[in-house]
Design an enzyme around this catalytic site. Structure first.
Site, PDB file in Angstrom:
ATOM      1  N   HIS A   1       5.092   6.570  -1.540  1.00 45.78           N
ATOM      2  CA  HIS A   1       5.844   5.350  -1.853  1.00 45.78           C
ATOM      3  C   HIS A   1       5.069   4.118  -1.405  1.00 45.78           C
ATOM      4  O   HIS A   1       4.111   4.227  -0.630  1.00 45.78           O
ATOM      5  CB  HIS A   1       7.176   5.373  -1.111  1.00 45.78           C
ATOM      6  CG  HIS A   1       6.986   5.277   0.373  1.00 45.78           C
ATOM      7  ND1 HIS A   1       6.691   6.382   1.144  1.00 45.78           N
ATOM      8  CD2 HIS A   1       6.978   4.216   1.218  1.00 45.78           C
ATOM      9  CE1 HIS A   1       6.523   5.998   2.394  1.00 45.78           C
ATOM     10  NE2 HIS A   1       6.690   4.676   2.476  1.00 45.78           N
TER      11      HIS A   1
ATOM     12  N   HIS B   1       0.833  -1.208   0.000  1.00 45.48           N
ATOM     13  CA  HIS B   1       0.000   0.000   0.000  1.00 45.48           C
ATOM     14  C   HIS B   1       0.863   1.252   0.000  1.00 45.48           C
ATOM     15  O   HIS B   1       2.059   1.193   0.296  1.00 45.48           O
ATOM     16  CB  HIS B   1      -0.880   0.008   1.264  1.00 45.48           C
ATOM     17  CG  HIS B   1      -0.082   0.143   2.510  1.00 45.48           C
ATOM     18  ND1 HIS B   1       0.466  -0.943   3.164  1.00 45.48           N
ATOM     19  CD2 HIS B   1       0.305   1.233   3.216  1.00 45.48           C
ATOM     20  CE1 HIS B   1       1.139  -0.527   4.214  1.00 45.48           C
ATOM     21  NE2 HIS B   1       1.061   0.798   4.275  1.00 45.48           N
TER      22      HIS B   1
ATOM     23  N   THR C   1       0.777   4.668   1.949  1.00 46.96           N
ATOM     24  CA  THR C   1       0.148   5.401   3.057  1.00 46.96           C
ATOM     25  C   THR C   1      -0.056   6.861   2.666  1.00 46.96           C
ATOM     26  O   THR C   1       0.850   7.484   2.112  1.00 46.96           O
ATOM     27  CB  THR C   1       1.060   5.349   4.307  1.00 46.96           C
ATOM     28  OG1 THR C   1       1.358   3.988   4.617  1.00 46.96           O
ATOM     29  CG2 THR C   1       0.415   6.020   5.506  1.00 46.96           C
TER      30      THR C   1
ATOM     31  N   THR D   1       6.159   0.653   0.542  1.00 46.64           N
ATOM     32  CA  THR D   1       7.242  -0.092   1.188  1.00 46.64           C
ATOM     33  C   THR D   1       7.213  -1.519   0.660  1.00 46.64           C
ATOM     34  O   THR D   1       6.187  -2.196   0.744  1.00 46.64           O
ATOM     35  CB  THR D   1       7.063  -0.100   2.723  1.00 46.64           C
ATOM     36  OG1 THR D   1       7.160   1.245   3.196  1.00 46.64           O
ATOM     37  CG2 THR D   1       8.136  -0.938   3.406  1.00 46.64           C
TER      38      THR D   1
HETATM   39  P1  A2P Z   1       5.086   3.102   5.137  1.00 46.44           P
HETATM   40  O1  A2P Z   1       3.951   3.948   4.688  1.00 46.44           O
HETATM   41  O2  A2P Z   1       6.407   3.634   4.783  1.00 46.44           O
HETATM   42  O3  A2P Z   1       4.969   1.678   4.671  1.00 46.44           O
HETATM   43  P2  A2P Z   1       3.356   0.325  11.447  1.00 46.44           P
HETATM   44  O4  A2P Z   1       3.150  -1.115  11.033  1.00 46.44           O
HETATM   45  O5  A2P Z   1       4.777   0.660  11.779  1.00 46.44           O
HETATM   46  O6  A2P Z   1       2.389   0.768  12.473  1.00 46.44           O
HETATM   47  O7  A2P Z   1       3.044   1.177  10.150  1.00 46.44           O
HETATM   48  C1  A2P Z   1       1.856   1.038   9.442  1.00 46.44           C
HETATM   49  C2  A2P Z   1       1.946   1.845   8.156  1.00 46.44           C
HETATM   50  O8  A2P Z   1       1.962   3.231   8.440  1.00 46.44           O
HETATM   51  C3  A2P Z   1       3.179   1.569   7.344  1.00 46.44           C
HETATM   52  O9  A2P Z   1       2.764   1.499   6.022  1.00 46.44           O
HETATM   53  C4  A2P Z   1       4.105   2.705   7.663  1.00 46.44           C
HETATM   54  O10 A2P Z   1       5.081   3.087   6.768  1.00 46.44           O
HETATM   55  C5  A2P Z   1       3.155   3.834   7.965  1.00 46.44           C
HETATM   56  N1  A2P Z   1       3.700   4.684   9.019  1.00 46.44           N
HETATM   57  C6  A2P Z   1       4.084   4.300  10.257  1.00 46.44           C
HETATM   58  N2  A2P Z   1       4.455   5.358  11.000  1.00 46.44           N
HETATM   59  C7  A2P Z   1       4.327   6.454  10.204  1.00 46.44           C
HETATM   60  C8  A2P Z   1       4.560   7.852  10.377  1.00 46.44           C
HETATM   61  N3  A2P Z   1       5.000   8.361  11.528  1.00 46.44           N
HETATM   62  N4  A2P Z   1       4.317   8.662   9.339  1.00 46.44           N
HETATM   63  C9  A2P Z   1       3.878   8.184   8.175  1.00 46.44           C
HETATM   64  N5  A2P Z   1       3.628   6.882   7.939  1.00 46.44           N
HETATM   65  C10 A2P Z   1       3.850   6.017   8.937  1.00 46.44           C
END
Ligand code: A2P
Length: 221
Positions: free
Chosen positions: A153, A69, A71, A155
């Site tokens: 992006h 996904h 975010t 991940t």
């Molecule tokens: P990303 O969007 O780079 O993949 P987690 O499993 O750590 O709780 O994260 C859930 C999702 O939210 C992941 O997709 C993660 O990164 C994104 N994410 C986590 N923390 C943040 C943050 N502080 N700011 C933006 N996106 C975040």
């Protein structure tokens, strides 16, 4: 209203439809497989291993985490500033549940993360929070004054001990270096041109962007 606050998700974003998840994982694996056999990559192996002689298998190096996904707004169930406003934004409400076509324009890796850069359209930028670039890596984003949506992006994987939030930070760092004009000789590959940005940062800009259908929705763990 308390009820609305309770209903805020972990995050909002575009979720790749199941049929393309597999395709993107394959593209990503092919890229990693090609990358770690390149002489140019081997020359900088120490960035990944800390030791000159050690080998690295990039396909094993990154751990996948969940549904692919992009975010848009990380809310942490409302603990993050602006979550409620985001959820109530009319653009967000009306787009919720609809399918968009995301354009993947680059693949990148660092010793911490692997990801795909998403280039957002004007319409998609309406769902992008205004502070997304400043929030995490203020120094980097501000220095290069990168445009809105630069951090978008997917991940693809994280090294052991790295949280996925790092992927967006790594992307912003590469884009900041790109903007400063800090780049070596591009290596022309089948998928596009590959550039090394130092400290284990590699970005492959795709000759043909990859279009992927993705549903705008939210995730509750
Ligand atoms: P990303 O969007 O780079 O993949 P987690 O499993 O750590 O709780 O994260 C859930 C999702 O939210 C992941 O997709 C993660 O990164 C994104 N994410 C986590 N923390 C943040 C943050 N502080 N700011 C933006 N996106 C975040």
């Amino acid at each position: 209203v308390q009820h609305e606050e309770l209903s805020l998700p972990l995050y909002f974003g575009w979720f790749l439809l199941p049929a393309v998840q597999e395709k993107i994982r394959c593209t990503s694996m092919d890229f990693l497989k090609t990358l770690d056999t390149l002489e140019a990559f081997k020359k900088h192996l120490i960035d990944f291993t800390g030791k000159a002689e050690k080998e690295v298998d990039l396909e094993q190096y990154y751990k996948a985490n969940g549904t692919l996904h992009c975010t848009t707004k990380f809310c942490n169930y409302g603990k993050v500033e602006g979550s409620k406003e985001y959820a109530q934004n009319p653009a967000v409400r009306s787009a919720y549940g609809s399918v968009f076509e995301l354009s993947l324009t680059a693949l990148f890796v660092t010793p911490r993360t692997a990801g795909a850069r998403v280039s957002l359209t004007e319409e998609q930028l309406l769902l992008w929070p205004a502070d997304a670039e400043k929030e995490v890596e203020s120094a980097v984003a501000a220095a290069a004054s990168l445009p809105q949506g630069s951090r978008a992006h997917i991940t693809l994987g994280c090294a052991e001990g790295t949280e996925p939030v790092q992927t967006g930070v790594d992307l912003l760092q590469i884009l900041a270096l790109q903007k400063e004009g800090q780049q070596g000789e591009p290596l022309e590959m089948e998928l596009g041109s590959l550039i090394y940005y130092g400290e284990g940062r590699w970005m492959l800009t795709l000759r043909e962007p990859i279009a992927v259908p993705a549903c705008f929705s939210s995730f509750y763990a």
